[in-house]
Structure formats: C-alpha cells, structure tokens
Design a protein around this motif. Structure first.
Motif, PDB file in Angstrom:
ATOM      1  N   ALA A 113      -4.308  15.917  -7.014  1.00 27.19           N
ATOM      2  CA  ALA A 113      -2.976  15.982  -6.558  1.00 27.19           C
ATOM      3  C   ALA A 113      -2.654  16.220  -5.142  1.00 27.19           C
ATOM      4  CB  ALA A 113      -2.085  17.077  -7.563  1.00 27.19           C
ATOM      5  N   VAL A 114      -3.397  17.427  -4.723  1.00 24.57           N
ATOM      6  CA  VAL A 114      -3.312  17.847  -3.344  1.00 24.57           C
ATOM      7  C   VAL A 114      -3.808  16.659  -2.490  1.00 24.57           C
ATOM      8  CG1 VAL A 114      -3.962  19.277  -1.491  1.00 24.57           C
ATOM      9  CG2 VAL A 114      -3.557  20.151  -3.890  1.00 24.57           C
ATOM     10  N   PHE A 115      -4.952  15.991  -2.683  1.00 20.83           N
ATOM     11  CA  PHE A 115      -5.505  14.995  -1.965  1.00 20.83           C
ATOM     12  C   PHE A 115      -4.493  13.833  -1.793  1.00 20.83           C
ATOM     13  CE2 PHE A 115      -7.977  10.729  -1.250  1.00 20.83           C
ATOM     14  CZ  PHE A 115      -8.656  11.384  -0.045  1.00 20.83           C
ATOM     15  N   ALA A 116      -4.131  13.330  -2.989  1.00 17.28           N
ATOM     16  CA  ALA A 116      -3.010  12.315  -3.064  1.00 17.28           C
ATOM     17  C   ALA A 116      -1.808  12.674  -1.975  1.00 17.28           C
ATOM     18  CB  ALA A 116      -2.636  12.038  -4.444  1.00 17.28           C
ATOM     19  N   GLY A 117      -1.303  13.788  -2.126  1.00 16.60           N
ATOM     20  CA  GLY A 117      -0.161  14.074  -1.518  1.00 16.60           C
ATOM     21  C   GLY A 117      -0.537  13.992   0.058  1.00 16.60           C
ATOM     22  N   ALA A 118      -1.557  14.513   0.540  1.00 17.81           N
ATOM     23  CA  ALA A 118      -2.207  14.703   1.979  1.00 17.81           C
ATOM     24  C   ALA A 118      -2.026  13.052   2.568  1.00 17.81           C
ATOM     25  CB  ALA A 118      -3.378  15.177   1.996  1.00 17.81           C
TER      26      ALA A 118
ATOM     27  N   LEU B 291       0.857  -1.300   0.015  1.00 22.67           N
ATOM     28  CA  LEU B 291      -0.061   0.075   0.063  1.00 22.67           C
ATOM     29  C   LEU B 291       0.752   1.177   0.077  1.00 22.67           C
ATOM     30  CD1 LEU B 291      -2.980  -0.944   2.479  1.00 22.67           C
ATOM     31  CD2 LEU B 291      -3.082  -0.655   0.101  1.00 22.67           C
ATOM     32  N   SER B 292       1.891   1.281   0.863  1.00 20.29           N
ATOM     33  CA  SER B 292       2.770   2.474   0.778  1.00 20.29           C
ATOM     34  C   SER B 292       3.451   2.824  -0.587  1.00 20.29           C
ATOM     35  CB  SER B 292       3.864   2.192   1.780  1.00 20.29           C
ATOM     36  OG  SER B 292       4.827   3.189   1.865  1.00 20.29           O
ATOM     37  N   ARG B 293       3.817   1.833  -1.304  1.00 18.22           N
ATOM     38  CA  ARG B 293       4.379   1.987  -2.701  1.00 18.22           C
ATOM     39  C   ARG B 293       3.364   2.041  -3.799  1.00 18.22           C
ATOM     40  NH1 ARG B 293       9.517  -2.152  -3.524  1.00 18.22           N
ATOM     41  NH2 ARG B 293      10.785  -1.432  -1.829  1.00 18.22           N
ATOM     42  N   LEU B 294       1.907   1.590  -3.608  1.00 20.58           N
ATOM     43  CA  LEU B 294       1.082   2.090  -4.387  1.00 20.58           C
ATOM     44  C   LEU B 294       0.756   3.663  -4.273  1.00 20.58           C
ATOM     45  CD1 LEU B 294      -1.196  -1.130  -4.423  1.00 20.58           C
ATOM     46  CD2 LEU B 294       0.089  -0.208  -6.304  1.00 20.58           C
ATOM     47  N   LYS B 295       0.579   4.068  -2.987  1.00 13.88           N
ATOM     48  CA  LYS B 295       0.358   5.285  -2.703  1.00 13.88           C
ATOM     49  C   LYS B 295       1.557   6.311  -3.157  1.00 13.88           C
ATOM     50  CE  LYS B 295      -2.597   8.019  -1.151  1.00 13.88           C
ATOM     51  NZ  LYS B 295      -4.007   7.943  -2.047  1.00 13.88           N
ATOM     52  N   LEU B 296       2.708   6.084  -3.094  1.00 13.40           N
ATOM     53  CA  LEU B 296       3.582   6.671  -3.725  1.00 13.40           C
ATOM     54  C   LEU B 296       3.607   6.794  -5.275  1.00 13.40           C
ATOM     55  CD1 LEU B 296       7.020   5.296  -1.921  1.00 13.40           C
ATOM     56  CD2 LEU B 296       6.200   7.726  -2.220  1.00 13.40           C
ATOM     57  N   LEU B 297       3.127   5.794  -5.817  1.00 10.34           N
ATOM     58  CA  LEU B 297       3.021   5.743  -7.311  1.00 10.34           C
ATOM     59  C   LEU B 297       1.755   6.593  -7.868  1.00 10.34           C
ATOM     60  CD1 LEU B 297       3.624   4.388 -10.273  1.00 10.34           C
ATOM     61  CD2 LEU B 297       2.212   2.617  -9.746  1.00 10.34           C
ATOM     62  N   GLN B 298       0.604   6.439  -7.007  1.00 14.26           N
ATOM     63  CA  GLN B 298      -0.485   7.263  -7.434  1.00 14.26           C
ATOM     64  C   GLN B 298      -0.354   8.722  -7.278  1.00 14.26           C
ATOM     65  OE1 GLN B 298      -3.623   6.938  -4.515  1.00 14.26           O
ATOM     66  NE2 GLN B 298      -5.064   8.067  -5.784  1.00 14.26           N
ATOM     67  N   THR B 299       0.577   9.253  -6.145  1.00 16.86           N
ATOM     68  CA  THR B 299       0.928  10.523  -5.778  1.00 16.86           C
ATOM     69  C   THR B 299       1.923  11.054  -7.137  1.00 16.86           C
ATOM     70  OG1 THR B 299       0.690  10.162  -3.534  1.00 16.86           O
ATOM     71  CG2 THR B 299       1.990  12.080  -4.122  1.00 16.86           C
ATOM     72  N   ALA B 300       2.780  10.346  -7.420  1.00 19.75           N
ATOM     73  CA  ALA B 300       3.677  10.653  -8.462  1.00 19.75           C
ATOM     74  C   ALA B 300       2.891  10.924  -9.653  1.00 19.75           C
ATOM     75  CB  ALA B 300       4.960   9.621  -8.463  1.00 19.75           C
ATOM     76  N   THR B 301       2.044   9.980 -10.200  1.00 17.48           N
ATOM     77  CA  THR B 301       1.420  10.045 -11.294  1.00 17.48           C
ATOM     78  C   THR B 301       0.297  11.307 -11.090  1.00 17.48           C
ATOM     79  OG1 THR B 301       1.159   7.681 -11.506  1.00 17.48           O
ATOM     80  CG2 THR B 301      -0.567   8.989 -12.725  1.00 17.48           C
ATOM     81  N   SER B 302      -0.101  11.703  -9.991  1.00 17.91           N
ATOM     82  CA  SER B 302      -1.061  12.882 -10.005  1.00 17.91           C
ATOM     83  C   SER B 302      -0.006  14.029 -10.049  1.00 17.91           C
ATOM     84  CB  SER B 302      -1.569  12.843  -8.648  1.00 17.91           C
ATOM     85  OG  SER B 302      -2.536  11.905  -8.413  1.00 17.91           O
ATOM     86  N   MET B 303       1.005  14.131  -9.596  1.00 17.04           N
ATOM     87  CA  MET B 303       1.777  15.352  -9.612  1.00 17.04           C
ATOM     88  C   MET B 303       2.283  15.543 -11.056  1.00 17.04           C
ATOM     89  SD  MET B 303       1.911  16.856  -6.861  1.00 17.04           S
ATOM     90  CE  MET B 303       1.591  16.381  -5.099  1.00 17.04           C
TER      91      MET B 303
END
Length: 231
Positions: free
Chosen positions: A122-127, A83-95
C-alpha cells in the motif's frame, strides 16, 4: 489507430508570421504586456479520427467562439493516461485491502508477515502514484494556437487522468532559446513569464503539425531534424 481522447473538430484558421528569437519576444512582451493565464477543464467532447483537421472551437469568456489550430501533439499521451488511471486503481485496491488485513491481524487470523507485506504494498503503491502523477501531469499532449495568433492553448493530464486545458497569451510563453534547453534534449520546458509552473513536451517523440505556428510560439531554433513534422 484508436480514437484519440484529445482532439476536437472545427474549421481552418489562418497562420501567423514567425516569431523571432529572444529580442523579438522581449519586444512583444513590452508592447503587449503579460496577461494572466487561464486554466480550466472543458466539458467532455466526442473524440474522433479528425486529427489531421486539427482545429477546435472553444467558447471564450466574453461569449465569442474562438477557433484554435493544432500546432503540436504527443501521441504517447494516451498511454500516459491509461497508466495514470491504472495506477489510481492499483493504489485504491491496495488501500481498501489494508483495513481488513489489520482487523484480521488483531483477531489473530493472519500473521505479522502478511500485515507487513500488505502495508508495504500500500505504501509503495501510494509513493508510485505520487511520482507518476507528478510526471504525467506535466506532460503536454496538445498545443494549439488561436485563429488570431494571440492565445496559446495547452492540453495536459490532471491527477485523475483527465484532460485539462490552459489558455495563455502568446507573449507570455517563453521561447525555447530563452529557456536554454538544448535541441537534443528529450523533454523541453514550456514556461510562462507570468507563472512559476513548468510543463514539458518532447520534440523527439512528438509531432509538429504546423511548423510555422510552432515557430511563432517558441521562436526560431533548428529543431526539425529531430521531430516528425506533419504537413
């Protein structure tokens, strides 16, 4: 079960005597003194199904090879890692998507609603990344005790979802009765007398592999009815 990215292999280590309560812990600290914990990430190792063996070898700073016996493990740590790595991928994609959308908006090719929607994602994914990382980085996946019973080794996740090991003298680990956690709590605090950092582990969903060594580290408490003890 899939190979767990947390365990190494090695030889067996003798167990130490139990550690009794607050008074004994305080006496040990007066006798030994608190050493400074050492935390660092060890090189990647091949991971296998050797969890029951639960013994790893770690190269010590002074050149000695010290053996560690697995005391506790949290099987769910592998899901936290994913989950930690998936969240990193999602945030990077949004940015990555945000600058092109801003450019297209300035060119008049996308509406203001699309710009606001993309920015909000993007803001929500970062938070969410910050919140999840703050939690996952404090969850303990493995706890070891050294062969001589003097050093505790704790494995947890980094911000990037990788493993990080912390080494500290056993006398600096605050016992569970001193921490004041109830035995029915979902998460128990792992505190050290020489550090302000607090990690967490769960007895309800974790597995106590070695009850005697667990007691040696954390003191005597009636915790076993809520845990899965492996023998």
């Amino acid at each position: 079960m899939a190979p767990a990215p947390w365990l190494g292999a090695g030889g067996a280590a003798p167990s130490g005597g139990p550690r009794a309560g607050r008074g004994a812990a305080a006496l040990r600290r007066r006798g030994h003194g608190g050493g400074e914990c050492r935390g660092y990430r060890e090189p990647s190792v091949c991971l296998s199904h050797s969890a029951p063996a639960a013994v790893v070898q770690q190269k010590a700073v002074d050149g000695r090879t010290e053996e560690f016996k697995l005391v506790y493990r949290f099987p769910g740590i592998k899901y936290c890692r994913v989950l930690s790595r998936l969240k990193l991928l999602q945030t990077a994609t949004s940015m990555i998507m945000l600058p092109p959308i801003c450019y297209l908006y300035l060119q008049g090719q996308v509406s203001q609603n699309i710009l606001f929607y993309t920015t909000g994602i993007a803001v929500f994914a970062g938070a969410m990344l910050y919140g999840m990382s703050y939690f996952f980085r404090r969850i303990i996946g493995l706890i070891y005790l050294s062969e001589n019973g003097q050093t505790v080794r704790v494995a947890h996740l980094t911000f990037w979802g990788r493993r990080n090991d912390i080494y500290c003298p056993i006398e600096t680990v605050v016992t569970l009765d001193e921490v004041g956690d109830s035995k029915d709590e979902l998460l128990h605090q792992f505190k050290r007398s020489d550090s302000t950092d607090t990690l967490y582990f769960t007895i309800k969903y974790g597995q106590i592999v070695d009850k005697q060594k667990f007691t040696q580290i954390f003191g005597e408490l009636v915790l076993w009815s809520h845990s899965m003890v492996l023998v």
